[in-house]
Design a protein around this motif. Structure first.
Motif, mmCIF file in Angstrom:
data_model
loop_
_atom_site.group_PDB
_atom_site.id
_atom_site.type_symbol
_atom_site.label_atom_id
_atom_site.label_comp_id
_atom_site.label_asym_id
_atom_site.label_seq_id
_atom_site.Cartn_x
_atom_site.Cartn_y
_atom_site.Cartn_z
ATOM 1 N N ARG A 1 22.489 -9.520 -20.710
ATOM 2 C CA ARG A 1 21.598 -10.680 -20.759
ATOM 3 C C ARG A 1 22.085 -11.750 -19.804
ATOM 4 O O ARG A 1 23.280 -12.012 -19.699
ATOM 5 C CB ARG A 1 21.564 -11.256 -22.185
ATOM 6 N N HIS A 2 21.133 -12.390 -19.114
ATOM 7 C CA HIS A 2 21.408 -13.572 -18.300
ATOM 8 C C HIS A 2 20.371 -14.612 -18.712
ATOM 9 O O HIS A 2 19.211 -14.539 -18.296
ATOM 10 C CB HIS A 2 21.282 -13.264 -16.805
ATOM 11 N N PHE B 1 16.816 -13.433 -19.308
ATOM 12 C CA PHE B 1 16.581 -12.212 -18.530
ATOM 13 C C PHE B 1 17.310 -11.026 -19.165
ATOM 14 O O PHE B 1 18.479 -11.128 -19.535
ATOM 15 C CB PHE B 1 17.092 -12.375 -17.098
ATOM 16 N N ASP C 1 18.824 -7.279 -18.422
ATOM 17 C CA ASP C 1 19.353 -6.580 -17.257
ATOM 18 C C ASP C 1 19.774 -5.166 -17.675
ATOM 19 O O ASP C 1 20.750 -4.992 -18.406
ATOM 20 C CB ASP C 1 20.540 -7.365 -16.695
ATOM 21 N N ARG D 1 21.326 -1.868 -16.363
ATOM 22 C CA ARG D 1 22.088 -1.282 -15.250
ATOM 23 C C ARG D 1 21.816 0.215 -15.243
ATOM 24 O O ARG D 1 22.213 0.952 -16.152
ATOM 25 C CB ARG D 1 23.579 -1.566 -15.423
ATOM 26 N N HIS E 1 19.804 -2.469 -10.740
ATOM 27 C CA HIS E 1 19.549 -3.330 -11.900
ATOM 28 C C HIS E 1 18.040 -3.442 -12.094
ATOM 29 O O HIS E 1 17.331 -3.912 -11.199
ATOM 30 C CB HIS E 1 20.139 -4.726 -11.682
ATOM 31 N N VAL F 1 15.617 -5.538 -13.999
ATOM 32 C CA VAL F 1 15.692 -6.842 -14.663
ATOM 33 C C VAL F 1 14.302 -7.256 -15.115
ATOM 34 O O VAL F 1 13.324 -7.095 -14.368
ATOM 35 C CB VAL F 1 16.298 -7.908 -13.721
ATOM 36 N N HIS G 1 11.983 -10.412 -17.231
ATOM 37 C CA HIS G 1 11.809 -11.683 -17.922
ATOM 38 C C HIS G 1 10.508 -11.551 -18.691
ATOM 39 O O HIS G 1 9.434 -11.390 -18.101
ATOM 40 C CB HIS G 1 11.751 -12.848 -16.937
ATOM 41 N N TYR H 1 11.888 -6.819 -12.009
ATOM 42 C CA TYR H 1 12.544 -6.727 -10.710
ATOM 43 C C TYR H 1 13.433 -5.482 -10.683
ATOM 44 O O TYR H 1 14.138 -5.196 -11.653
ATOM 45 C CB TYR H 1 13.431 -7.942 -10.451
ATOM 46 N N VAL I 1 22.119 -8.414 -9.176
ATOM 47 C CA VAL I 1 21.410 -9.324 -10.079
ATOM 48 C C VAL I 1 21.095 -10.646 -9.399
ATOM 49 O O VAL I 1 20.046 -11.254 -9.642
ATOM 50 C CB VAL I 1 22.248 -9.559 -11.355
ATOM 51 N N VAL J 1 17.602 -11.701 -8.005
ATOM 52 C CA VAL J 1 16.473 -12.085 -8.849
ATOM 53 C C VAL J 1 16.303 -13.596 -8.826
ATOM 54 O O VAL J 1 17.221 -14.328 -9.204
ATOM 55 C CB VAL J 1 16.678 -11.607 -10.301
ATOM 56 N N ILE K 1 17.826 -16.293 -11.707
ATOM 57 C CA ILE K 1 19.144 -15.999 -12.285
ATOM 58 C C ILE K 1 20.230 -16.818 -11.593
ATOM 59 O O ILE K 1 21.135 -17.354 -12.240
ATOM 60 C CB ILE K 1 19.452 -14.487 -12.228
#
Length: 288
Positions: free
Chosen positions: A54-55, A58, A60, A62, A67, A69, A71, A124, A129, A132, A135
């Motif tokens: 998580r970001h 977002f 993510d 892998r 990645h 990704v 949202h 994405y 990462v 994006v 991020i």
């Protein structure tokens, strides 16, 4: 909209299901949702899922060296599906189904959906990462041990006279807090959503404690829940958000709302504004 606690729980739930599995294919049905074209989605085929992270808000995934990704925006969601997917119904881009991640060998996987007509879901596929948009602009994570009261005080001080509700929601200030949890944090702190962000040290301490209590409490309630249960749990855990006209569980007053162009906030007058009813611009226009 899924916020930090729900996205964190999605990471745990989906990570347990996906890590170690191999991707059969990634089907995009809403082409507007896919924001990148290189690498192509076919590059995911045959690659192993190595992790889910998580970001902010977002997600993510892998997959091999790539990645994937996402949202989920206001109305997006992810559902785990056992077994082969049913045929997609409706015209591409018109149904709720936006994309599918299909796994080997049994075709189980993820259905990524978005309700409503306003489509904001973003997907994405990138090598790094940081590629994006959004991020790289994220502020600190409020659950990171490095997010101390002093760091929080610096963010509020820099925001000056800006309204605290907007400061909490701004992802460049703090990552992961949205409309719902900013309402809940401010209710717990007994602060007006229109209060200026720059405040006295004791108020900063109260707001910081409310932020940590609210987010960690929501995280604890969501811990171990499947993705299918998270929306219901989030709604049940709210004290004021989404509860206009209901009774405040703290003081018994009626929960009120203020409607803006693209969002609505809820608050308790007794707990947060000294009994004052905040001006609702939409209602004011209707009464003219």
């Amino acid at each position: 909209m899924p916020e930090l606690p729900e996205v964190h729980a999605l990471v745990t739930d989906l990570g347990a299901k996906l890590v170690g599995q191999t991707v059969a294919r990634f089907d995009v049905l809403s082409f507007a949702a896919l924001k990148t074209f290189s690498p192509p989605t076919s590059a995911l085929e045959g690659q192993q899922v190595l992790g889910v992270a998580r970001h902010g808000k977002f997600l993510d995934f892998r997959v091999g060296e790539l990645h994937l990704v996402m949202h989920l925006a206001r109305a997006g969601w992810i559902r785990w599906r056992e077994g082969p997917p049913p045929p997609a119904s409706g015209r591409p881009g018109k149904s709720a189904l936006a994309a599918r991640l299909v796994m080997q060998p049994d075709d189980s996987g993820l259905d990524i959906t978005e309700a409503g007509t306003k489509k904001s879901l973003a997907i994405y596929l990138v090598n790094e990462v940081a590629e994006v948009p959004g991020i790289g602009r994220l502020g600190p994570d409020p659950l990171d041990p490095a997010f101390t009261e002093e760091v929080f005080a610096g963010i509020l001080g820099a925001a000056g006279r800006a309204q605290i509700k907007g400061v909490l929601r701004n992802q460049s200030n703090i990552a992961g807090i949205g409309n719902a949890y900013s309402d809940e944090i401010l209710h717990t702190a007994r602060m007006s959503p229109f209060k200026p962000a720059s405040m006295e040290a004791d108020e900063v301490a109260e707001l910081y404690a409310a932020l940590q209590l609210t987010l960690r409490g929501a995280l604890q309630r969501a811990d171990g829940l499947a993705a299918s249960e998270l929306k219901k749990e989030k709604k049940l855990g709210m004290q004021v958000h989404g509860r206009t006209g209901e009774t405040c569980p703290v003081c018994g007053d009626t929960v009120r709302q203020v409607i803006f162009a693209d969002s609505t906030l809820q608050y308790c007058p007794t707990c947060q504004t000294g009994g004052k009813i905040l001006a609702d611009r939409v209602l004011s226009r209707l009464l003219k």
